[in-house]
Write an enzyme that holds these catalytic residues in place. Sequence first.
Site, PDB file in Angstrom:
ATOM      1  N   ARG A  85       0.827  -1.212   0.000  1.00  0.00           N
ATOM      2  CA  ARG A  85       0.000   0.000   0.000  1.00  0.00           C
ATOM      3  C   ARG A  85       0.864   1.266   0.000  1.00  0.00           C
ATOM      4  NH1 ARG A  85      -3.547  -1.248   5.272  1.00  0.00           N
ATOM      5  NH2 ARG A  85      -1.692  -2.495   5.699  1.00  0.00           N
ATOM      6  N   LYS A 144       1.890   1.753   7.591  1.00  0.00           N
ATOM      7  CA  LYS A 144       2.146   0.914   8.765  1.00  0.00           C
ATOM      8  C   LYS A 144       3.078   1.598   9.755  1.00  0.00           C
ATOM      9  CE  LYS A 144       0.725  -2.476   9.712  1.00  0.00           C
ATOM     10  NZ  LYS A 144      -0.528  -2.691  10.491  1.00  0.00           N
ATOM     11  N   TYR A 178      -0.736   4.249  11.042  1.00  0.00           N
ATOM     12  CA  TYR A 178      -1.151   3.259  12.026  1.00  0.00           C
ATOM     13  C   TYR A 178       0.037   3.038  12.959  1.00  0.00           C
ATOM     14  CZ  TYR A 178      -5.186   2.268   9.130  1.00  0.00           C
ATOM     15  OH  TYR A 178      -6.356   2.394   8.423  1.00  0.00           O
ATOM     16  N   HIS A 186      -0.550   1.309  16.553  1.00  0.00           N
ATOM     17  CA  HIS A 186      -0.847   0.142  17.408  1.00  0.00           C
ATOM     18  C   HIS A 186       0.130   0.026  18.567  1.00  0.00           C
ATOM     19  CE1 HIS A 186      -3.750  -1.018  14.374  1.00  0.00           C
ATOM     20  NE2 HIS A 186      -2.813  -0.992  13.462  1.00  0.00           N
ATOM     21  N   GLU A 230      -5.440   4.843  14.020  1.00  0.00           N
ATOM     22  CA  GLU A 230      -6.470   3.959  14.581  1.00  0.00           C
ATOM     23  C   GLU A 230      -7.171   4.526  15.805  1.00  0.00           C
ATOM     24  OE1 GLU A 230      -3.246   3.308  14.631  1.00  0.00           O
ATOM     25  OE2 GLU A 230      -2.628   2.624  16.614  1.00  0.00           O
ATOM     26  N   ASP A 233      -3.161  -7.008  15.510  1.00  0.00           N
ATOM     27  CA  ASP A 233      -2.391  -5.756  15.452  1.00  0.00           C
ATOM     28  C   ASP A 233      -2.416  -5.036  16.801  1.00  0.00           C
ATOM     29  OD1 ASP A 233      -5.064  -5.050  15.242  1.00  0.00           O
ATOM     30  OD2 ASP A 233      -4.833  -3.821  13.448  1.00  0.00           O
TER      31      ASP A 233
END
Length: 369
Positions: free
Chosen positions: A19, A78, A97, A99, A121, A270
């Site tokens: 991506r 990511k 993101y 996490h 997120e 995740d």
Amino acid sequence: MAGRITIGVPRERKDRERRIVLTPSSVSLVTAPGHRVLVEAGAGLGAGFDDDAYRAAGAEIVTEAAEVWAADIVVKVKEPITEEYHHFRSDLTVFSYLHLAAEPELTARLIAAGTAAFAFETLRDTTLPLLAPMSEIAGRAAAIIAAGQLSAAGDGSGTLVGGAAGVPPARAVIIGMGVAGTMAARGLRGLDAHVTGVDLDLGLLLERRLDGTLDATQASEPHALDALIADADVLIGAALVPGARAPRIVTAAQVARMRPGSVVLDLAIDQGGCIATARPTTLSEPTYVEHGVVHYCVTNVPGQFPRTASAALSAAVAPRLVALAGHVEAGTVHDPQRAFALPRVSEAANVVAGEMVHPAIAAAFPDLP
Ligand SMILES: NC(=O)c1ccc[n+]([C@@H]2O[C@H](COP(=O)([O-])OP(=O)(O)OC[C@H]3O[C@@H](n4cnc5c(N)ncnc54)[C@H](O)[C@@H]3O)[C@@H](O)[C@H]2O)c1
């Protein structure tokens, strides 16, 4: 002066991650107020966008990752991986993101560097608008993947999801009926599986019954899940408490009672996983077998659908990125007192100026500052 922020888009380096966070059309939106966008050469190829498409949209192509990371804001898909940590610095803002509740090393490095870390997120309006598009894709993908794994699992498997005349369909149990769980349920029911949805939110379960998404529902109570899980051919984990480590809902003993050749797919991996036997896997090596049960616990499921996923993510991220750039200009992103409640990026701030400003992250790491 407005519109002088430099925004860097690095090539994603996580295993088989194809991506890119901004499509060329979103770059045009971000450069319109005067911001500079630097894209690492080749970063869009996996999603079908070449460097010329980015140049035409107003981006500058740079060849070195370090040039991208020298920007005021680095926006990416990511969470940064170990080889990227040395780019962190105190006047940098990372927007991706993250996490963090499942990433203690990354959290400690962001704190030590004083980098402002804003997570997709946890960004909140009435929903989680930057998590939803990828949860939608991961949920849809989960149905396809689970169906494939049921036939690929080896001795004792070979189950066709929809069954046949005189043979009952596969039974799927989905824990967490939010965006990902709902899309997984829709996909599996489309293949004629029997699907039970589990959640703490009984109002949500009622809605999913009324709109025909589920065959059955179950309140998320540990002992009530025993028989349901033992009977399941497919168990999908999709429970989330935003920002926090995923709640541990399914025990190893419950997985051990599943039929050999059945499939566990923990999307919540995740955030650390909601199934005790789940541990993170990669797109290169997505599965392992434990207690005879196939486990698929890939942390970047949408990475294998880069065209759809990049377009969906980029459309959601671009307007928030423009807002964040405004806050960088105003200097408020590096202010721990103000960063958490900034307009349009509310609750995205996780770590700012060496402090964990998101309460769920702070609760996950009581020993960090
Ligand atoms: N692995 C991947 O590639 C990937 C991709 C996208 C999303 N995800 C993850 O999928 C998970 C779900 O995301 P989402 O957007 O669907 O979240 P969501 O907020 O839409 O839904 C989460 C649901 O979990 C429920 N829940 C919370 N605690 C529970 C419990 N103890 N028992 C049962 N249900 C409980 C909530 O009530 C809610 O309905 C997140 O961890 C997200 O990060 C993973």
